[in-house]
Motif scaffolding. Structure first.
Motif, PDB file in Angstrom:
ATOM      1  N   ARG A   1       0.792  -1.230   0.000  1.00  0.00           N
ATOM      2  CA  ARG A   1       0.000   0.000   0.000  1.00  0.00           C
ATOM      3  C   ARG A   1       0.821   1.275   0.000  1.00  0.00           C
ATOM      4  NH1 ARG A   1      -5.039  -0.186  -1.465  1.00  0.00           N
ATOM      5  NH2 ARG A   1      -5.646   1.480  -0.047  1.00  0.00           N
ATOM      6  N   ILE A   2       1.874   1.313   0.771  1.00  0.00           N
ATOM      7  CA  ILE A   2       2.653   2.545   0.872  1.00  0.00           C
ATOM      8  C   ILE A   2       3.228   2.922  -0.493  1.00  0.00           C
ATOM      9  CG2 ILE A   2       4.678   3.629   1.913  1.00  0.00           C
ATOM     10  CD1 ILE A   2       2.397   3.190   3.874  1.00  0.00           C
ATOM     11  N   GLY A   3       2.890   4.111  -0.956  1.00  0.00           N
ATOM     12  CA  GLY A   3       3.418   4.601  -2.228  1.00  0.00           C
ATOM     13  C   GLY A   3       2.735   4.064  -3.458  1.00  0.00           C
ATOM     14  N   LYS A   4       1.764   3.139  -3.286  1.00  0.00           N
ATOM     15  CA  LYS A   4       1.106   2.543  -4.456  1.00  0.00           C
ATOM     16  C   LYS A   4      -0.398   2.764  -4.452  1.00  0.00           C
ATOM     17  CE  LYS A   4       4.564  -1.118  -4.915  1.00  0.00           C
ATOM     18  NZ  LYS A   4       4.785  -2.584  -4.986  1.00  0.00           N
ATOM     19  N   LYS A   5      -0.877   3.529  -3.500  1.00  0.00           N
ATOM     20  CA  LYS A   5      -2.322   3.693  -3.339  1.00  0.00           C
ATOM     21  C   LYS A   5      -2.977   4.259  -4.595  1.00  0.00           C
ATOM     22  CE  LYS A   5      -5.759   5.551  -0.160  1.00  0.00           C
ATOM     23  NZ  LYS A   5      -5.987   6.282   1.093  1.00  0.00           N
ATOM     24  N   ALA A   6      -2.345   5.256  -5.214  1.00  0.00           N
ATOM     25  CA  ALA A   6      -2.939   5.897  -6.383  1.00  0.00           C
ATOM     26  C   ALA A   6      -3.112   4.931  -7.545  1.00  0.00           C
ATOM     27  CB  ALA A   6      -2.078   7.081  -6.812  1.00  0.00           C
ATOM     28  N   GLU A   7      -2.297   3.874  -7.574  1.00  0.00           N
ATOM     29  CA  GLU A   7      -2.365   2.920  -8.669  1.00  0.00           C
ATOM     30  C   GLU A   7      -3.504   1.927  -8.511  1.00  0.00           C
ATOM     31  OE1 GLU A   7       1.371   0.952  -8.850  1.00  0.00           O
ATOM     32  OE2 GLU A   7       2.549   2.800  -8.749  1.00  0.00           O
ATOM     33  N   THR A   8      -3.998   1.773  -7.284  1.00  0.00           N
ATOM     34  CA  THR A   8      -4.955   0.695  -7.019  1.00  0.00           C
ATOM     35  C   THR A   8      -6.354   1.154  -6.639  1.00  0.00           C
ATOM     36  OG1 THR A   8      -4.221   0.611  -4.714  1.00  0.00           O
ATOM     37  CG2 THR A   8      -3.097  -0.832  -6.266  1.00  0.00           C
ATOM     38  N   GLU A   9      -6.522   2.425  -6.297  1.00  0.00           N
ATOM     39  CA  GLU A   9      -7.832   2.889  -5.844  1.00  0.00           C
ATOM     40  C   GLU A   9      -8.423   3.933  -6.788  1.00  0.00           C
ATOM     41  OE1 GLU A   9      -9.119   1.203  -3.712  1.00  0.00           O
ATOM     42  OE2 GLU A   9      -7.529   0.359  -2.478  1.00  0.00           O
ATOM     43  N   ALA A  10      -9.752   4.069  -6.779  1.00  0.00           N
ATOM     44  CA  ALA A  10     -10.447   4.963  -7.691  1.00  0.00           C
ATOM     45  C   ALA A  10     -10.339   6.426  -7.287  1.00  0.00           C
ATOM     46  CB  ALA A  10     -11.928   4.562  -7.776  1.00  0.00           C
ATOM     47  N   ARG A  11     -10.071   6.659  -6.015  1.00  0.00           N
ATOM     48  CA  ARG A  11      -9.968   8.042  -5.555  1.00  0.00           C
ATOM     49  C   ARG A  11      -9.098   8.108  -4.313  1.00  0.00           C
ATOM     50  NH1 ARG A  11     -14.693  10.528  -5.444  1.00  0.00           N
ATOM     51  NH2 ARG A  11     -14.299  11.942  -3.695  1.00  0.00           N
ATOM     52  N   ASP A  12      -8.687   9.320  -3.973  1.00  0.00           N
ATOM     53  CA  ASP A  12      -7.900   9.531  -2.766  1.00  0.00           C
ATOM     54  C   ASP A  12      -8.863   9.868  -1.636  1.00  0.00           C
ATOM     55  OD1 ASP A  12      -6.204  10.209  -0.738  1.00  0.00           O
ATOM     56  OD2 ASP A  12      -4.959  11.574  -1.931  1.00  0.00           O
ATOM     57  N   TRP A  13      -9.181   8.878  -0.812  1.00  0.00           N
ATOM     58  CA  TRP A  13     -10.192   9.051   0.225  1.00  0.00           C
ATOM     59  C   TRP A  13      -9.758  10.019   1.318  1.00  0.00           C
ATOM     60  CZ3 TRP A  13      -9.746   3.342  -0.637  1.00  0.00           C
ATOM     61  CH2 TRP A  13     -10.666   2.915  -1.607  1.00  0.00           C
ATOM     62  N   GLU A  14      -8.472  10.241   1.421  1.00  0.00           N
ATOM     63  CA  GLU A  14      -8.002  11.166   2.444  1.00  0.00           C
ATOM     64  C   GLU A  14      -8.539  12.579   2.203  1.00  0.00           C
ATOM     65  OE1 GLU A  14      -3.723  12.967   3.784  1.00  0.00           O
ATOM     66  OE2 GLU A  14      -3.824  10.760   3.583  1.00  0.00           O
ATOM     67  N   LEU A  15      -8.868  12.875   0.967  1.00  0.00           N
ATOM     68  CA  LEU A  15      -9.364  14.213   0.630  1.00  0.00           C
ATOM     69  C   LEU A  15     -10.845  14.392   0.917  1.00  0.00           C
ATOM     70  CD1 LEU A  15      -7.462  14.766  -2.750  1.00  0.00           C
ATOM     71  CD2 LEU A  15      -6.807  15.523  -0.451  1.00  0.00           C
ATOM     72  N   ASP A  16     -11.525  13.282   1.272  1.00  0.00           N
ATOM     73  CA  ASP A  16     -12.969  13.352   1.513  1.00  0.00           C
ATOM     74  C   ASP A  16     -13.271  13.759   2.952  1.00  0.00           C
ATOM     75  OD1 ASP A  16     -13.388  12.619  -1.098  1.00  0.00           O
ATOM     76  OD2 ASP A  16     -13.640  10.478  -0.643  1.00  0.00           O
ATOM     77  N   ALA A  17     -12.708  14.868   3.362  1.00  0.00           N
ATOM     78  CA  ALA A  17     -12.952  15.431   4.684  1.00  0.00           C
ATOM     79  C   ALA A  17     -13.033  16.946   4.545  1.00  0.00           C
ATOM     80  CB  ALA A  17     -11.834  15.048   5.653  1.00  0.00           C
ATOM     81  N   ALA A  18     -13.845  17.550   5.374  1.00  0.00           N
ATOM     82  CA  ALA A  18     -14.080  18.987   5.240  1.00  0.00           C
ATOM     83  C   ALA A  18     -12.810  19.812   5.349  1.00  0.00           C
ATOM     84  CB  ALA A  18     -15.096  19.441   6.300  1.00  0.00           C
TER      85      ALA A  18
END
Length: 414
Positions: free
Chosen positions: A386-403
Protein backbone atom coordinates in the motif's frame (compact mmCIF):
# COMPACT_ATOMS: atom_id res chain seq x y z
CA UNK A 1 -19.98 -27.54 2.03
CA UNK A 2 -20.05 -24.92 -0.75
CA UNK A 3 -21.08 -27.22 -3.59
CA UNK A 4 -21.42 -24.30 -6.00
CA UNK A 5 -17.65 -23.82 -5.87
CA UNK A 6 -16.86 -27.42 -6.80
CA UNK A 7 -16.64 -28.76 -10.33
CA UNK A 8 -18.45 -31.98 -11.17
CA UNK A 9 -15.17 -33.97 -11.11
CA UNK A 10 -14.42 -32.46 -7.67
CA UNK A 11 -17.85 -33.50 -6.37
CA UNK A 12 -17.25 -37.06 -7.55
CA UNK A 13 -13.80 -36.98 -5.98
CA UNK A 14 -15.39 -35.83 -2.71
CA UNK A 15 -17.49 -38.99 -2.63
CA UNK A 16 -14.34 -41.06 -3.02
CA UNK A 17 -12.72 -39.23 -0.11
CA UNK A 18 -15.86 -39.72 1.99
CA UNK A 19 -15.71 -43.45 1.22
CA UNK A 20 -12.20 -43.47 2.70
CA UNK A 21 -13.50 -41.62 5.77
CA UNK A 22 -16.22 -44.26 6.18
CA UNK A 23 -13.62 -47.03 5.82
CA UNK A 24 -11.50 -45.92 8.80
CA UNK A 25 -12.22 -48.16 11.81
CA UNK A 26 -13.40 -46.50 14.99
CA UNK A 27 -10.68 -48.33 16.91
CA UNK A 28 -7.99 -46.74 14.76
CA UNK A 29 -9.15 -43.29 15.82
CA UNK A 30 -9.30 -44.29 19.49
CA UNK A 31 -6.00 -46.17 19.47
CA UNK A 32 -4.19 -43.24 17.91
CA UNK A 33 -5.50 -40.93 20.62
CA UNK A 34 -4.36 -43.48 23.24
CA UNK A 35 -0.91 -43.65 21.60
CA UNK A 36 -1.39 -47.35 20.95
CA UNK A 37 -0.88 -46.57 17.27
CA UNK A 38 2.12 -44.33 16.78
CA UNK A 39 1.79 -43.99 13.01
CA UNK A 40 -1.20 -45.24 10.94
CA UNK A 41 0.52 -46.70 7.89
CA UNK A 42 -2.62 -48.67 7.03
CA UNK A 43 -4.57 -45.43 6.59
CA UNK A 44 -2.03 -43.95 4.18
CA UNK A 45 -1.72 -47.23 2.32
CA UNK A 46 -5.48 -47.32 1.83
CA UNK A 47 -5.56 -43.67 0.73
CA UNK A 48 -2.79 -44.44 -1.76
CA UNK A 49 -4.55 -47.56 -3.02
CA UNK A 50 -7.59 -45.40 -3.76
CA UNK A 51 -5.44 -42.74 -5.49
CA UNK A 52 -6.68 -40.00 -3.17
CA UNK A 53 -3.42 -38.33 -2.17
CA UNK A 54 -1.84 -35.42 -4.02
CA UNK A 55 -4.86 -34.89 -6.25
CA UNK A 56 -3.53 -31.61 -7.72
CA UNK A 57 -0.31 -33.10 -9.04
CA UNK A 58 0.13 -34.33 -12.62
CA UNK A 59 -1.25 -37.75 -13.47
CA UNK A 60 2.22 -38.61 -14.77
CA UNK A 61 3.48 -38.76 -11.17
CA UNK A 62 0.41 -40.35 -9.61
CA UNK A 63 -1.84 -37.34 -9.02
CA UNK A 64 -5.13 -36.45 -10.67
CA UNK A 65 -4.38 -33.11 -12.28
CA UNK A 66 -6.96 -31.29 -10.15
CA UNK A 67 -6.76 -27.83 -8.55
CA UNK A 68 -6.39 -26.23 -5.13
CA UNK A 69 -10.15 -25.99 -4.64
CA UNK A 70 -10.43 -29.78 -4.93
CA UNK A 71 -7.41 -30.19 -2.66
CA UNK A 72 -9.00 -28.03 0.06
CA UNK A 73 -12.18 -30.05 -0.19
CA UNK A 74 -10.24 -33.30 0.22
CA UNK A 75 -8.25 -31.97 3.18
CA UNK A 76 -11.46 -30.83 4.89
CA UNK A 77 -13.13 -34.21 4.42
CA UNK A 78 -10.11 -36.13 5.74
CA UNK A 79 -9.97 -33.72 8.67
CA UNK A 80 -13.39 -34.88 9.86
CA UNK A 81 -11.72 -38.11 11.01
CA UNK A 82 -9.55 -36.08 13.37
CA UNK A 83 -6.96 -33.39 12.91
CA UNK A 84 -4.05 -35.81 13.01
CA UNK A 85 -5.41 -37.82 10.07
CA UNK A 86 -5.32 -34.72 7.89
CA UNK A 87 -1.87 -33.84 9.25
CA UNK A 88 -0.28 -37.07 8.14
CA UNK A 89 -2.33 -37.15 4.92
CA UNK A 90 -1.01 -33.70 4.02
CA UNK A 91 2.57 -33.79 5.29
CA UNK A 92 3.72 -36.35 2.75
CA UNK A 93 1.26 -36.00 -0.10
CA UNK A 94 1.07 -32.20 -0.05
CA UNK A 95 4.16 -30.73 1.61
CA UNK A 96 6.96 -33.11 0.67
CA UNK A 97 5.49 -33.90 -2.73
CA UNK A 98 4.99 -30.22 -3.45
CA UNK A 99 8.67 -29.48 -2.96
CA UNK A 100 9.77 -32.32 -5.22
CA UNK A 101 7.12 -31.70 -7.89
CA UNK A 102 7.93 -27.99 -8.16
CA UNK A 103 11.69 -28.06 -7.61
CA UNK A 104 12.92 -31.63 -7.98
CA UNK A 105 14.25 -33.64 -10.89
CA UNK A 106 12.25 -36.21 -12.85
CA UNK A 107 14.42 -38.89 -11.25
CA UNK A 108 13.40 -37.65 -7.79
CA UNK A 109 9.73 -37.58 -8.78
CA UNK A 110 9.90 -41.13 -10.07
CA UNK A 111 11.77 -42.43 -7.03
CA UNK A 112 10.01 -40.50 -4.27
CA UNK A 113 6.72 -38.95 -5.42
CA UNK A 114 5.10 -41.78 -7.32
CA UNK A 115 5.51 -44.44 -4.58
CA UNK A 116 4.47 -41.96 -1.88
CA UNK A 117 1.20 -41.16 -3.64
CA UNK A 118 0.59 -44.89 -4.08
CA UNK A 119 1.02 -45.44 -0.34
CA UNK A 120 4.16 -47.54 -0.80
CA UNK A 121 6.47 -45.02 0.90
CA UNK A 122 5.95 -42.46 3.66
CA UNK A 123 7.63 -39.09 4.07
CA UNK A 124 8.04 -36.31 6.62
CA UNK A 125 9.16 -32.68 6.46
CA UNK A 126 11.96 -31.62 8.81
CA UNK A 127 11.86 -27.90 9.48
CA UNK A 128 11.55 -27.21 13.23
CA UNK A 129 14.68 -27.47 15.37
CA UNK A 130 15.13 -27.63 19.16
CA UNK A 131 16.15 -23.98 19.16
CA UNK A 132 12.97 -22.86 17.36
CA UNK A 133 10.55 -23.33 14.50
CA UNK A 134 9.47 -19.97 13.12
CA UNK A 135 13.07 -18.78 12.57
CA UNK A 136 13.65 -20.70 9.34
CA UNK A 137 16.91 -18.92 8.52
CA UNK A 138 18.30 -19.67 11.96
CA UNK A 139 18.67 -23.34 11.03
CA UNK A 140 21.69 -24.91 12.73
CA UNK A 141 21.59 -28.31 11.00
CA UNK A 142 24.56 -28.40 8.62
CA UNK A 143 25.49 -30.23 5.44
CA UNK A 144 29.15 -30.13 4.41
CA UNK A 145 30.24 -31.04 0.89
CA UNK A 146 32.34 -34.20 0.61
CA UNK A 147 33.00 -35.07 -3.02
CA UNK A 148 29.68 -35.91 -4.67
CA UNK A 149 27.96 -36.16 -1.30
CA UNK A 150 27.03 -33.98 1.66
CA UNK A 151 27.60 -34.94 5.30
CA UNK A 152 24.54 -33.99 7.33
CA UNK A 153 24.55 -33.26 11.07
CA UNK A 154 21.93 -31.73 13.33
CA UNK A 155 18.55 -32.25 14.96
CA UNK A 156 14.92 -31.58 14.10
CA UNK A 157 11.95 -31.91 16.44
CA UNK A 158 8.15 -32.01 16.51
CA UNK A 159 8.35 -33.81 13.17
CA UNK A 160 4.97 -35.31 12.27
CA UNK A 161 5.61 -38.74 10.79
CA UNK A 162 9.10 -39.12 12.24
CA UNK A 163 8.24 -42.62 13.44
CA UNK A 164 6.86 -43.87 10.14
CA UNK A 165 8.66 -42.00 7.37
CA UNK A 166 10.90 -43.76 4.87
CA UNK A 167 12.51 -40.49 3.85
CA UNK A 168 12.68 -36.90 5.05
CA UNK A 169 12.70 -33.47 3.44
CA UNK A 170 15.44 -31.68 5.38
CA UNK A 171 16.64 -28.08 5.35
CA UNK A 172 20.28 -27.60 6.30
CA UNK A 173 22.93 -24.87 6.27
CA UNK A 174 25.41 -25.34 3.43
CA UNK A 175 27.06 -21.90 3.38
CA UNK A 176 28.47 -20.28 6.50
CA UNK A 177 29.39 -16.89 5.07
CA UNK A 178 26.42 -16.23 2.77
CA UNK A 179 23.33 -14.11 3.33
CA UNK A 180 20.53 -16.01 5.11
CA UNK A 181 18.47 -16.34 1.92
CA UNK A 182 21.43 -17.96 0.15
CA UNK A 183 22.81 -20.20 2.90
CA UNK A 184 20.41 -23.18 3.08
CA UNK A 185 19.81 -26.24 0.93
CA UNK A 186 16.87 -28.65 0.81
CA UNK A 187 17.65 -32.38 0.78
CA UNK A 188 15.82 -35.67 0.45
CA UNK A 189 17.28 -37.87 3.19
CA UNK A 190 16.54 -41.58 3.20
CA UNK A 191 16.10 -43.35 6.52
CA UNK A 192 19.36 -45.20 7.03
CA UNK A 193 22.70 -45.12 8.86
CA UNK A 194 23.05 -42.03 11.03
CA UNK A 195 19.33 -41.18 11.01
CA UNK A 196 17.96 -41.69 14.51
CA UNK A 197 14.35 -41.06 15.47
CA UNK A 198 12.83 -40.97 18.92
CA UNK A 199 9.16 -40.87 19.83
CA UNK A 200 9.47 -38.41 22.67
CA UNK A 201 6.39 -36.31 23.04
CA UNK A 202 3.42 -36.69 25.34
CA UNK A 203 1.17 -34.53 23.21
CA UNK A 204 -1.97 -32.81 24.44
CA UNK A 205 -3.73 -33.85 21.24
CA UNK A 206 -3.05 -34.94 17.67
CA UNK A 207 -1.62 -38.19 18.93
CA UNK A 208 -0.80 -41.12 16.71
CA UNK A 209 1.01 -39.16 14.00
CA UNK A 210 4.46 -40.36 14.99
CA UNK A 211 5.69 -36.91 16.07
CA UNK A 212 9.27 -37.15 17.23
CA UNK A 213 12.78 -35.82 17.33
CA UNK A 214 15.22 -36.76 14.59
CA UNK A 215 18.99 -36.67 14.93
CA UNK A 216 21.27 -36.73 11.89
CA UNK A 217 24.77 -37.95 12.71
CA UNK A 218 27.25 -37.90 9.83
CA UNK A 219 24.55 -38.90 7.36
CA UNK A 220 25.87 -39.19 3.83
CA UNK A 221 23.46 -37.61 1.34
CA UNK A 222 24.20 -37.76 -2.41
CA UNK A 223 24.14 -34.52 -4.39
CA UNK A 224 21.42 -36.13 -6.52
CA UNK A 225 19.14 -35.73 -3.50
CA UNK A 226 19.38 -31.94 -3.46
CA UNK A 227 15.93 -30.50 -4.15
CA UNK A 228 16.33 -27.49 -6.41
CA UNK A 229 19.73 -25.84 -6.18
CA UNK A 230 22.52 -25.94 -3.62
CA UNK A 231 22.00 -22.92 -1.33
CA UNK A 232 18.59 -22.49 -2.96
CA UNK A 233 16.29 -23.73 -0.19
CA UNK A 234 14.61 -20.34 0.14
CA UNK A 235 12.79 -20.88 -3.16
CA UNK A 236 11.59 -24.30 -1.99
CA UNK A 237 10.50 -22.95 1.39
CA UNK A 238 8.57 -20.09 -0.22
CA UNK A 239 6.43 -22.36 -2.38
CA UNK A 240 5.89 -24.87 0.42
CA UNK A 241 4.36 -22.23 2.67
CA UNK A 242 1.26 -22.35 0.46
CA UNK A 243 0.40 -26.03 1.07
CA UNK A 244 1.64 -25.84 4.67
CA UNK A 245 -0.66 -23.01 5.66
CA UNK A 246 -3.52 -23.22 3.20
CA UNK A 247 -3.74 -26.97 3.70
CA UNK A 248 -3.72 -26.45 7.47
CA UNK A 249 -6.64 -24.04 7.18
CA UNK A 250 -8.73 -26.41 5.07
CA UNK A 251 -8.22 -29.41 7.30
CA UNK A 252 -8.95 -27.39 10.44
CA UNK A 253 -12.48 -26.78 9.15
CA UNK A 254 -12.95 -30.50 8.73
CA UNK A 255 -11.68 -31.24 12.23
CA UNK A 256 -14.12 -28.71 13.76
CA UNK A 257 -17.17 -29.86 11.80
CA UNK A 258 -17.91 -32.96 13.92
CA UNK A 259 -17.88 -30.89 17.11
CA UNK A 260 -20.59 -28.62 15.72
CA UNK A 261 -22.56 -31.63 14.46
CA UNK A 262 -22.40 -33.44 17.80
CA UNK A 263 -23.34 -30.31 19.73
CA UNK A 264 -26.26 -29.63 17.39
CA UNK A 265 -27.62 -33.12 17.93
CA UNK A 266 -27.13 -32.98 21.67
CA UNK A 267 -28.74 -29.58 22.20
CA UNK A 268 -31.69 -30.60 20.05
CA UNK A 269 -32.44 -33.51 22.41
CA UNK A 270 -31.22 -32.40 25.82
CA UNK A 271 -33.98 -30.91 27.97
CA UNK A 272 -33.86 -28.41 30.83
CA UNK A 273 -36.61 -26.35 32.41
CA UNK A 274 -39.14 -28.32 30.38
CA UNK A 275 -37.73 -27.57 26.92
CA UNK A 276 -34.89 -28.69 24.68
CA UNK A 277 -31.94 -26.44 25.33
CA UNK A 278 -31.60 -25.36 21.70
CA UNK A 279 -34.65 -23.16 22.32
CA UNK A 280 -32.60 -21.04 24.74
CA UNK A 281 -30.73 -18.17 23.12
CA UNK A 282 -27.74 -18.73 25.36
CA UNK A 283 -27.32 -22.06 23.58
CA UNK A 284 -28.65 -21.46 20.07
CA UNK A 285 -26.68 -18.24 19.61
CA UNK A 286 -23.43 -20.09 20.35
CA UNK A 287 -24.35 -22.70 17.77
CA UNK A 288 -25.22 -19.91 15.34
CA UNK A 289 -21.83 -18.30 15.94
CA UNK A 290 -20.07 -21.61 15.29
CA UNK A 291 -22.00 -22.10 12.04
CA UNK A 292 -21.13 -18.57 10.94
CA UNK A 293 -17.45 -19.00 11.77
CA UNK A 294 -17.14 -22.26 9.85
CA UNK A 295 -18.96 -20.84 6.83
CA UNK A 296 -16.76 -17.73 6.87
CA UNK A 297 -13.67 -19.90 7.27
CA UNK A 298 -14.63 -22.07 4.32
CA UNK A 299 -15.35 -19.03 2.16
CA UNK A 300 -11.92 -17.65 2.98
CA UNK A 301 -10.19 -20.95 2.19
CA UNK A 302 -11.90 -21.30 -1.18
CA UNK A 303 -11.27 -17.67 -2.13
CA UNK A 304 -7.57 -18.13 -1.41
CA UNK A 305 -7.48 -21.45 -3.26
CA UNK A 306 -9.03 -19.77 -6.28
CA UNK A 307 -6.43 -17.01 -6.13
CA UNK A 308 -3.62 -19.58 -6.08
CA UNK A 309 -5.19 -21.51 -8.96
CA UNK A 310 -5.53 -18.32 -11.00
CA UNK A 311 -1.90 -17.34 -10.49
CA UNK A 312 -2.40 -14.24 -8.36
CA UNK A 313 0.79 -12.32 -7.56
CA UNK A 314 3.09 -14.03 -5.06
CA UNK A 315 3.02 -11.14 -2.60
CA UNK A 316 -0.78 -11.07 -2.50
CA UNK A 317 -0.87 -14.86 -2.15
CA UNK A 318 1.57 -14.66 0.75
CA UNK A 319 -0.77 -12.26 2.56
CA UNK A 320 -3.95 -14.16 1.69
CA UNK A 321 -2.53 -17.51 2.80
CA UNK A 322 -1.36 -16.01 6.09
CA UNK A 323 -4.73 -14.35 6.69
CA UNK A 324 -6.51 -17.59 5.92
CA UNK A 325 -4.36 -19.70 8.21
CA UNK A 326 -4.80 -17.29 11.12
CA UNK A 327 -8.50 -16.55 10.70
CA UNK A 328 -9.58 -20.11 9.99
CA UNK A 329 -7.62 -21.78 12.78
CA UNK A 330 -8.81 -19.29 15.38
CA UNK A 331 -12.39 -19.44 14.11
CA UNK A 332 -12.44 -23.24 14.22
CA UNK A 333 -11.02 -23.29 17.74
CA UNK A 334 -13.78 -20.89 18.79
CA UNK A 335 -16.43 -23.02 17.08
CA UNK A 336 -15.22 -26.18 18.86
CA UNK A 337 -15.13 -24.39 22.19
CA UNK A 338 -18.70 -23.19 21.63
CA UNK A 339 -19.72 -26.79 20.97
CA UNK A 340 -18.19 -27.91 24.25
CA UNK A 341 -19.73 -24.99 26.14
CA UNK A 342 -23.32 -25.66 25.11
CA UNK A 343 -22.97 -29.33 26.01
CA UNK A 344 -21.91 -28.47 29.54
CA UNK A 345 -20.08 -30.98 31.69
CA UNK A 346 -20.73 -33.96 29.43
CA UNK A 347 -18.84 -32.19 26.65
CA UNK A 348 -15.74 -32.21 28.85
CA UNK A 349 -15.77 -36.02 29.08
CA UNK A 350 -14.87 -38.71 26.57
CA UNK A 351 -18.50 -39.81 26.34
CA UNK A 352 -18.54 -37.53 23.28
CA UNK A 353 -15.61 -36.77 20.95
CA UNK A 354 -15.77 -33.01 21.47
CA UNK A 355 -13.08 -32.98 24.16
CA UNK A 356 -10.67 -34.75 21.80
CA UNK A 357 -11.50 -32.34 19.00
CA UNK A 358 -10.83 -29.34 21.27
CA UNK A 359 -7.48 -30.84 22.32
CA UNK A 360 -6.49 -31.60 18.74
CA UNK A 361 -7.44 -28.19 17.38
CA UNK A 362 -5.21 -26.37 19.85
CA UNK A 363 -2.30 -27.28 17.60
CA UNK A 364 -3.78 -25.46 14.60
CA UNK A 365 -2.73 -21.95 15.62
CA UNK A 366 0.79 -23.11 16.56
CA UNK A 367 2.14 -25.33 13.83
CA UNK A 368 3.09 -24.43 10.21
CA UNK A 369 3.97 -20.97 11.50
CA UNK A 370 2.40 -19.53 14.63
CA UNK A 371 -0.51 -17.16 14.19
CA UNK A 372 1.65 -14.38 15.59
CA UNK A 373 4.01 -14.94 12.67
CA UNK A 374 0.99 -14.86 10.36
CA UNK A 375 0.10 -11.42 11.75
CA UNK A 376 3.65 -10.21 11.08
CA UNK A 377 3.45 -11.39 7.48
CA UNK A 378 0.00 -9.89 6.96
CA UNK A 379 1.09 -6.50 8.30
CA UNK A 380 4.34 -6.53 6.35
CA UNK A 381 2.72 -7.46 3.03
CA UNK A 382 -0.15 -5.02 3.52
CA UNK A 383 2.16 -2.06 4.19
CA UNK A 384 4.54 -3.02 1.38
CA UNK A 385 1.63 -3.28 -1.01
CA UNK A 386 0.00 0.00 0.00
CA UNK A 387 2.65 2.54 0.87
CA UNK A 388 3.42 4.60 -2.23
CA UNK A 389 1.11 2.54 -4.46
CA UNK A 390 -2.32 3.69 -3.34
CA UNK A 391 -2.94 5.90 -6.38
CA UNK A 392 -2.37 2.92 -8.67
CA UNK A 393 -4.95 0.69 -7.02
CA UNK A 394 -7.83 2.89 -5.84
CA UNK A 395 -10.45 4.96 -7.69
CA UNK A 396 -9.97 8.04 -5.55
CA UNK A 397 -7.90 9.53 -2.77
CA UNK A 398 -10.19 9.05 0.23
CA UNK A 399 -8.00 11.17 2.44
CA UNK A 400 -9.36 14.21 0.63
CA UNK A 401 -12.97 13.35 1.51
CA UNK A 402 -12.95 15.43 4.68
CA UNK A 403 -14.08 18.99 5.24
CA UNK A 404 -10.65 20.18 6.42
CA UNK A 405 -8.63 17.85 4.22
CA UNK A 406 -6.42 20.69 2.97
CA UNK A 407 -5.33 21.80 6.44
CA UNK A 408 -1.77 20.69 5.84
CA UNK A 409 -0.53 22.42 8.99
CA UNK A 410 -2.54 19.88 11.00
CA UNK A 411 -1.13 16.83 9.24
CA UNK A 412 2.01 16.35 11.29
CA UNK A 413 3.92 13.12 10.74
CA UNK A 414 7.25 13.75 12.46
Amino acid sequence: MFDHLLSEPAKKFREEVRDLVRWVPREMILDMDRDRIQFPKEFLQEAGRRNLMGCRYPKRWGGRGMDWVATAMAMEEVGTLGYIFACIFGVGAELVCDAIILHGSDEQKEKYVRPLLKGDLFAAECLTEPRGGSDFFGTTTTAVRDGDDFILNGQKRFIVGAEGADYFLVYARTATDARPHEALTCFIVDRGPGVETQYLYGLMGCRGGGAGRIAFKDVRVPKANVVGKVNGAYAVFNTMMIPERLGTAAMTIGAARPALDVATGYTGRRKAFGATINTFQGVSFQIAEAVMLLDAARAMVYATCKAVDEGESSRRIRRMVSETKKFVTESCQKAANNAMQVMGGIGYTNVFPVERIVRDLRLASIWTGTNEVMSMIIANEWYRGRIGKKAETEARDWELDAAEAHAQEEKIYE
